[in-house]
Write a protein that holds these residues in place. Structure first.
Motif, PDB file in Angstrom:
ATOM      1  N   GLN A 142     -30.129  15.415  -5.876  1.00  0.00           N
ATOM      2  CA  GLN A 142     -31.618  14.544  -6.723  1.00  0.00           C
ATOM      3  C   GLN A 142     -31.040  14.047  -7.812  1.00  0.00           C
ATOM      4  O   GLN A 142     -32.057  12.808  -8.250  1.00  0.00           O
ATOM      5  CB  GLN A 142     -32.509  15.340  -5.987  1.00  0.00           C
ATOM      6  CG  GLN A 142     -33.402  15.508  -4.628  1.00  0.00           C
ATOM      7  CD  GLN A 142     -34.241  17.261  -5.164  1.00  0.00           C
ATOM      8  OE1 GLN A 142     -34.884  17.812  -5.504  1.00  0.00           O
ATOM      9  NE2 GLN A 142     -35.181  16.859  -3.775  1.00  0.00           N
ATOM     10  N   ARG A 151     -31.730  10.290  -8.777  1.00  0.00           N
ATOM     11  CA  ARG A 151     -32.049   9.709  -9.464  1.00  0.00           C
ATOM     12  C   ARG A 151     -31.612   8.571 -11.421  1.00  0.00           C
ATOM     13  O   ARG A 151     -32.504   7.931 -11.198  1.00  0.00           O
ATOM     14  CB  ARG A 151     -33.049  10.565 -10.732  1.00  0.00           C
ATOM     15  CG  ARG A 151     -34.253  10.441 -11.876  1.00  0.00           C
ATOM     16  CD  ARG A 151     -34.807  11.555 -11.908  1.00  0.00           C
ATOM     17  NE  ARG A 151     -34.001  13.175 -12.111  1.00  0.00           N
ATOM     18  CZ  ARG A 151     -33.271  12.733 -13.166  1.00  0.00           C
ATOM     19  NH1 ARG A 151     -33.275  11.954 -14.035  1.00  0.00           N
ATOM     20  NH2 ARG A 151     -32.609  14.113 -13.433  1.00  0.00           N
ATOM     21  N   GLU A 161     -26.841   7.042  -1.706  1.00  0.00           N
ATOM     22  CA  GLU A 161     -27.310   8.215  -1.367  1.00  0.00           C
ATOM     23  C   GLU A 161     -25.820   8.041  -1.169  1.00  0.00           C
ATOM     24  O   GLU A 161     -24.789   7.936  -1.670  1.00  0.00           O
ATOM     25  CB  GLU A 161     -27.233   7.240   0.377  1.00  0.00           C
ATOM     26  CG  GLU A 161     -26.948   8.606   1.803  1.00  0.00           C
ATOM     27  CD  GLU A 161     -26.061   7.617   3.410  1.00  0.00           C
ATOM     28  OE1 GLU A 161     -27.987   8.608   3.903  1.00  0.00           O
ATOM     29  OE2 GLU A 161     -26.298   6.704   2.948  1.00  0.00           O
ATOM     30  N   ASP A 193     -31.112   2.377  -5.735  1.00  0.00           N
ATOM     31  CA  ASP A 193     -30.738   3.175  -5.080  1.00  0.00           C
ATOM     32  C   ASP A 193     -29.543   3.782  -4.846  1.00  0.00           C
ATOM     33  O   ASP A 193     -29.219   3.444  -3.666  1.00  0.00           O
ATOM     34  CB  ASP A 193     -31.532   3.670  -3.598  1.00  0.00           C
ATOM     35  CG  ASP A 193     -33.086   2.909  -4.695  1.00  0.00           C
ATOM     36  OD1 ASP A 193     -33.767   3.351  -5.900  1.00  0.00           O
ATOM     37  OD2 ASP A 193     -34.161   1.689  -4.360  1.00  0.00           O
ATOM     38  N   GLU A 247     -34.970  19.992  -9.320  1.00  0.00           N
ATOM     39  CA  GLU A 247     -34.579  18.630  -8.404  1.00  0.00           C
ATOM     40  C   GLU A 247     -32.802  19.783  -8.364  1.00  0.00           C
ATOM     41  O   GLU A 247     -32.313  20.371  -8.750  1.00  0.00           O
ATOM     42  CB  GLU A 247     -34.597  17.444  -8.951  1.00  0.00           C
ATOM     43  CG  GLU A 247     -33.801  17.413 -10.290  1.00  0.00           C
ATOM     44  CD  GLU A 247     -33.069  16.278 -11.073  1.00  0.00           C
ATOM     45  OE1 GLU A 247     -33.889  14.992 -10.311  1.00  0.00           O
ATOM     46  OE2 GLU A 247     -32.732  15.962 -12.045  1.00  0.00           O
ATOM     47  N   THR A 248     -32.423  19.439  -6.947  1.00  0.00           N
ATOM     48  CA  THR A 248     -31.126  19.710  -6.648  1.00  0.00           C
ATOM     49  C   THR A 248     -30.293  18.735  -7.398  1.00  0.00           C
ATOM     50  O   THR A 248     -30.382  17.932  -8.441  1.00  0.00           O
ATOM     51  CB  THR A 248     -30.653  19.373  -5.568  1.00  0.00           C
ATOM     52  OG1 THR A 248     -30.795  18.117  -4.989  1.00  0.00           O
ATOM     53  CG2 THR A 248     -31.929  19.371  -4.544  1.00  0.00           C
TER      54      THR A 248
END
Length: 164
Positions: free
Chosen positions: A63, A67, A78, A76, A59-60
């Motif tokens: 990410q 997570r 951004e 959630d 994963e980056t």
């Protein structure tokens, strides 16, 4: 693999154990439309923090930040930018099982700017005792580790990314 049962953070302590590892983590500096900062009270040591956790293989960093925020808060996010990269040897974390030291880590943290795009506030009790949106003027009295406070201060400044 069982979860680490105890965590001890050291800051600018000449008596801190010497690091045995380095690991990259991602943290999320999340603000709402009122400018408040998303904080959670850690379940393991009771300190206030921003959502943070290790970057997993495959994963980056972005990410991982998304997570970890979802896992710890139910929200959630951004990613909207970079607060900075925090890698000072002044911060050492000891992970223990009982009286035995498992690992002494000098963290490398990439702190990301983010905003909420969904989800619902649902702190994971294994990760967080409490979730709170805090106005910048109300941060001072909270029990926040100096390494985390530095990330928050840099996030509030909103300048070029911090590298240190």
């Amino acid at each position: 693999m069982t979860k680490k049962t105890k965590r001890i953070d050291y800051w600018r302590d000449p008596d801190a154990p010497k690091p045995t590892s380095r690991k990259v983590s991602a943290s999320a500096f999340v603000r709402d439309d009122e400018g408040r900062v998303l904080l959670l009270r850690r379940a393991d040591n009771g300190l206030w923090t921003i959502p943070t956790g290790g970057v997993k293989k495959g994963e980056t960093v972005a990410q991982a930040g998304v997570r970890e925020c979802r896992e710890e808060t139910g929200l959630d996010i951004e990613v909207t930018g970079l607060v900075g990269v925090f890698s000072t040897p002044d911060h050492v974390i000891v992970y223990m099982h009982g009286d035995k030291i498992d690992e002494v880590r000098q963290p490398i943290n990439v702190c990301l700017r983010a905003r909420v795009v969904g989800g619902a506030e649902a702190p994971d009790p294994r990760e967080a005792r409490e979730l709170r949106w805090v106005a910048p003027d109300d941060l001072a009295p909270l029990d926040i580790h100096p390494a985390i406070r530095l990330r928050i201060e840099q996030g509030l400044k909103g300048l070029d990314p911090y590298i240190g």
